[in-house]
Every structure is written in structure tokens, then in C-alpha cells.
Design a protein around this motif. Structure first.
Motif, PDB file in Angstrom:
ATOM      1  N   SER A 197     -11.142   1.839   7.830  1.00  0.00           N
ATOM      2  CA  SER A 197     -10.051   2.639   7.339  1.00  0.00           C
ATOM      3  C   SER A 197      -9.984   2.838   5.745  1.00  0.00           C
ATOM      4  O   SER A 197      -9.520   3.931   5.030  1.00  0.00           O
ATOM      5  N   ALA A 198     -10.341   1.773   4.930  1.00  0.00           N
ATOM      6  CA  ALA A 198     -10.541   1.994   3.726  1.00  0.00           C
ATOM      7  C   ALA A 198     -11.534   2.915   3.433  1.00  0.00           C
ATOM      8  O   ALA A 198     -11.567   3.647   2.279  1.00  0.00           O
ATOM      9  N   ILE A 199     -12.920   2.748   3.972  1.00  0.00           N
ATOM     10  CA  ILE A 199     -14.096   3.904   3.771  1.00  0.00           C
ATOM     11  C   ILE A 199     -13.228   5.322   3.953  1.00  0.00           C
ATOM     12  O   ILE A 199     -13.450   6.110   3.090  1.00  0.00           O
ATOM     13  N   LEU A 200     -12.274   5.412   4.971  1.00  0.00           N
ATOM     14  CA  LEU A 200     -11.904   6.871   5.397  1.00  0.00           C
ATOM     15  C   LEU A 200     -10.974   7.365   4.120  1.00  0.00           C
ATOM     16  O   LEU A 200     -11.164   8.426   3.761  1.00  0.00           O
ATOM     17  N   THR A 201     -10.202   6.323   3.729  1.00  0.00           N
ATOM     18  CA  THR A 201      -9.324   6.734   2.717  1.00  0.00           C
ATOM     19  C   THR A 201      -9.865   6.957   1.470  1.00  0.00           C
ATOM     20  O   THR A 201      -9.549   7.991   0.841  1.00  0.00           O
ATOM     21  N   GLY A 202     -11.029   6.175   0.821  1.00  0.00           N
ATOM     22  CA  GLY A 202     -11.783   6.779   0.133  1.00  0.00           C
ATOM     23  C   GLY A 202     -12.573   7.882  -0.147  1.00  0.00           C
ATOM     24  O   GLY A 202     -12.468   8.751  -0.936  1.00  0.00           O
ATOM     25  N   LEU A 203     -13.201   8.122   0.942  1.00  0.00           N
ATOM     26  CA  LEU A 203     -13.845   9.322   1.440  1.00  0.00           C
ATOM     27  C   LEU A 203     -12.769  10.912   1.279  1.00  0.00           C
ATOM     28  O   LEU A 203     -13.172  11.566   0.597  1.00  0.00           O
ATOM     29  N   LEU A 204     -11.863  10.621   1.986  1.00  0.00           N
ATOM     30  CA  LEU A 204     -10.782  11.676   2.062  1.00  0.00           C
ATOM     31  C   LEU A 204     -10.255  11.897   0.358  1.00  0.00           C
ATOM     32  O   LEU A 204     -10.142  13.048   0.006  1.00  0.00           O
ATOM     33  N   LEU A 205     -10.300  10.790  -0.130  1.00  0.00           N
ATOM     34  CA  LEU A 205      -9.572  10.838  -1.514  1.00  0.00           C
ATOM     35  C   LEU A 205     -10.654  11.632  -2.402  1.00  0.00           C
ATOM     36  O   LEU A 205     -10.231  12.522  -3.216  1.00  0.00           O
ATOM     37  N   GLY A 206     -11.768  11.169  -2.209  1.00  0.00           N
ATOM     38  CA  GLY A 206     -13.094  11.561  -3.091  1.00  0.00           C
ATOM     39  C   GLY A 206     -13.049  13.131  -2.876  1.00  0.00           C
ATOM     40  O   GLY A 206     -13.611  14.047  -3.669  1.00  0.00           O
ATOM     41  N   MET A 207     -13.037  13.610  -1.564  1.00  0.00           N
ATOM     42  CA  MET A 207     -13.024  14.896  -1.185  1.00  0.00           C
ATOM     43  C   MET A 207     -11.941  15.736  -1.727  1.00  0.00           C
ATOM     44  O   MET A 207     -12.052  17.128  -1.516  1.00  0.00           O
ATOM     45  N   ASN A 208     -10.716  15.137  -2.009  1.00  0.00           N
ATOM     46  CA  ASN A 208      -9.701  15.996  -2.796  1.00  0.00           C
ATOM     47  C   ASN A 208      -9.745  15.951  -4.226  1.00  0.00           C
ATOM     48  O   ASN A 208      -8.841  16.453  -4.856  1.00  0.00           O
ATOM     49  N   LEU A 209     -10.890  15.483  -4.775  1.00  0.00           N
ATOM     50  CA  LEU A 209     -11.063  15.877  -6.347  1.00  0.00           C
ATOM     51  C   LEU A 209     -12.069  16.991  -6.739  1.00  0.00           C
ATOM     52  O   LEU A 209     -12.920  17.201  -6.059  1.00  0.00           O
ATOM     53  N   PRO A 210     -11.535  17.463  -7.810  1.00  0.00           N
ATOM     54  CA  PRO A 210     -12.582  18.505  -8.426  1.00  0.00           C
ATOM     55  C   PRO A 210     -13.641  17.774  -8.942  1.00  0.00           C
ATOM     56  O   PRO A 210     -13.643  16.731  -9.489  1.00  0.00           O
ATOM     57  N   VAL A 211     -14.990  18.365  -8.786  1.00  0.00           N
ATOM     58  CA  VAL A 211     -16.300  17.790  -9.359  1.00  0.00           C
ATOM     59  C   VAL A 211     -16.292  17.511 -10.749  1.00  0.00           C
ATOM     60  O   VAL A 211     -16.811  16.503 -11.217  1.00  0.00           O
ATOM     61  N   ALA A 212     -15.360  18.185 -11.716  1.00  0.00           N
ATOM     62  CA  ALA A 212     -15.278  18.161 -13.326  1.00  0.00           C
ATOM     63  C   ALA A 212     -14.388  17.136 -13.567  1.00  0.00           C
ATOM     64  O   ALA A 212     -14.177  16.707 -14.656  1.00  0.00           O
ATOM     65  N   ALA A 213     -13.820  16.402 -12.603  1.00  0.00           N
ATOM     66  CA  ALA A 213     -12.742  15.473 -13.216  1.00  0.00           C
ATOM     67  C   ALA A 213     -13.449  14.281 -13.578  1.00  0.00           C
ATOM     68  O   ALA A 213     -14.359  13.842 -13.013  1.00  0.00           O
ATOM     69  N   PRO A 214     -12.818  13.517 -14.552  1.00  0.00           N
ATOM     70  CA  PRO A 214     -13.114  12.143 -14.986  1.00  0.00           C
ATOM     71  C   PRO A 214     -13.618  11.259 -13.620  1.00  0.00           C
ATOM     72  O   PRO A 214     -12.862  11.042 -12.736  1.00  0.00           O
TER      73      PRO A 214
END
Length: 316
Positions: free
Chosen positions: A78-95
Motif C-alpha cells: 500500500s505504501a509503494i502504491l501511494t508513493g507511485l501514484l504520488l510520483g505519477m502526479n508530479l510534473p517532471v520539472a518539479a524540484p
């Protein structure tokens, strides 16, 4: 004398081959095509964002559970899934620090503070995205073009600004495969649909929520958009509707369990998304619509739960 062991359990009694761990890893597997498409279009920095978000989600989960003397559950996925979903919701240029901060917020505040897996009242990754969007709006909307990394606007932002007549919108084909500006994991409708079909085939998610969500977006886009059917298709392929409807609105904990409730919930997500996109000041709307419907889910479930067989209506 032979003794018979009588086991008494509460309903439901239907057995399922799925368990929490298997469900989580099925969803993670279904997200791989969209995540891979994001890395392909936006480069290795996208992969770093994904890995950092996953790593800090797992670390936060383990740390919080250690502090409160609970069993460490990072292996359930579940933590892996949350982290993956969060990363996929980021713009690549974000810090690069923004993913770890969001992951820590999602796990510590939205998930563990309410009791852990199964007790969070809204999707942790979406809540973290909303927090980051409010706290660091410039970083969370720093869109770039695939491959060359030039600053650009998303198709929804172009449409919202009224520049669609002068600025070139991407073709539907590019929007379908993901060759457009946007978050790492939300641009490729093709990859997301493949993951969604897999989850429906494995009976991990119910088709009713994404179907109701996507149909509502398409219908409202076709009726109230400037270009009829084309507008309906545009709003389906642009932004985070595909990612949100398939992978986030279907979260077991924060969505209704009843059949009618799931239709209503999906319709509500689509309706709020289009109200924001068409008449709000923000070009996107998927994240906020799902979060609002997460809050409404218990109420929807209350009024759509079937009555017990043989129940007599109360006299007024």
C-alpha cells in the motif's frame, strides 16, 4: 467421541482469491505501463521522481508504525502504491524534494493519523497532491514538453486561457499516447486504459465508477464544450481524468461499496470535474472532484444500501 469444530463468522461469506497484498501489487503492476510511458516521454528525471516518492512513502510508513508500536506493513504494497501514484502526479520539472515531502504527508497525515490502511477517508496520494498544489503552485504547474523539456502549457491550460484559437493544441493521437505536457503518469491515455482493462479483468476494480466518471466527462464536454463531440473527446484525453477515474476514484476505502452508490459516485466525480474545467478558474478538476466525492462517499452509501429482506417500514 469425535468433536466437530464449529466456526462462526460474520457476513460476508463469499470467498475471494484476492487479499490486500495481492490487490495492491495488481494495481502497481497495472500502473507500470503508464509509469514507463512517463519515463519514456520525460526522461530519467521522471524515474527519479517516482523512485523518491516510493522510497519516502515506505520509509514514512515504517517510521510511523515503529513509533506507535504497530507491525511494520510496508510489504503489503500500500505504501509503494501511494508513493507511485504520488510520483505519477508530479510534473517532471518539479524540484526533487517535493515528492518525498508529499509522500511523508500522504502516509503520516492522511493514512496513519486516521488508523492506517482501511481507515483513511480520502485517497492519500490525491490529498497530498492537493496539499502540494496549494503550498507550491508554481512548482506543481511547471509543465514541460516530452523529450526536449521545453516549458509549455497543458492542453487544458491552453483551452482554459482562451488561446486555443492561436496556440496549437496537440493532436488527439498525441494526447492518446501521451506525447503532451502534463504530469508524469497522467498523459498516456493508452497506457492507463491498458492498466484499467487488466484491473477489471482481474476483478480488482468495479467498472461502474470509471465508466460513470468518463461518460459524464464526455457527455458534459460534448454538450457544453465549444466543438461538440470533439470537445467531449478532448476532455477525456486531457489532464488527469483517466488516471483519476481508473486508479484513484476506485480506492476501496474512500469509495462507496453499493452498486447504485458507485454509479452516483462516478457521476459526481465527472460532474464536479467538468464544473471546474468549464466554469471554474482552475483548468484541471480531477483531483478536487475525487477528494470531494471521497467525503460524500459515506453519505452516498448510507442512502443506497439495500434494505434488509423482510424489513418493515417504520410507521410515521
Amino acid at each position: 467421541m469425535e468433536q466437530t469444530k464449529l466456526v462462526i463468522q460474520s457476513a460476508p461469506h463469499i470467498r475471494s482469491p484476492l487479499n490486500t497484498q495481492k490487490i495492491m501489487y495488481y494495481v502497481i503492476f497495472a500502473l507500470v505501463p503508464a509509469a514507463a510511458a512517463g519515463v519514456f516521454f520525460f526522461g530519467l528525471r521522471a524515474l527519479v521522481h517516482l523512485l523518491l516518492s516510493i522510497l519516502f512513502a515506505m520509509l514514512t510508513e515504517a517510521l510511523v508504525e515503529k513509533l506507535v508500536h504497530k507491525p511494520i506493513t510496508i510489504r503489503d504494497g500500500s505504501a509503494i502504491l501511494t508513493g507511485l501514484l504520488l510520483g505519477m502526479n508530479l510534473p517532471v520539472a518539479a524540484p526533487l524534494w517535493i515528492g518525498p515531502v508529499g509522500a511523508a504527508f500522504a502516509i503520516a497525515v492522511v493514512k496513519q493519523a486516521f488508523g492506517g490502511l482501511g481507515h483513511n477517508f480520502m485517497n492519500p496520494a490525491l490529498a497530498a497532491r492537493a496539499m502540494m498544489l496549494s503550498a507550491w503552485p508554481a512548482s506543481m504547474t511547471s509543465w514541460t514538453t516530452p523529450f526536449d523539456g521545453l516549458a509549455t502549457a497543458t492542453p487544458l491550460a491552453i483551452m482554459k486561457s482562451g488561446l486555443s484559437a492561436t496556440a496549437a493544441l496537440p493532436t488527439y493521437w498525441n494526447m492518446f499516447i501521451g506525447n503532451i505536457g502534463g504530469c508524469i503518469g497522467e498523459t498516456s491515455a493508452l497506457a492507463l486504459l491498458l492498466g484499467g482493462i487488466f484491473l477489471i479483468y482481474k476483478e480488482v476494480i468495479d467498472y461502474r465508477i470509471p465508466l460513470a466518471y468518463l461518460a459524464t466527462v464526455f457527455l458534459f464536454g460534448s454538450i457544453f464544450g465549444e466543438n461538440g463531440f470533439d470537445s467531449g473527446l478532448f476532455y477525456l484525453l486531457a489532464g488527469g481524468v483517466m488516471l483519476g477515474s481508473i486508479f484513484m476514484a476506485t480506492d476501496y476505502v474512500s469509495s462507496p461499496a453499493t452498486v447504485r452508490g458507485r454509479w452516483i459516485y462516478g457521476f459526481g466525480c465527472g460532474l464536479i470535474t467538468m464544473l471546474i474545467r468549464l466554469w471554474g478558474s482552475y483548468p484541471e478538476g480531477a483531483s478536487f472532484s475525487i477528494l470531494l466525492m471521497n467525503i460524500a462517499a459515506p453519505l452516498i452509501e448510507k442512502f443506497t444500501t439495500p434494505k434488509k429482506f423482510g424489513e418493515v417500514a417504520k410507521k410515521k
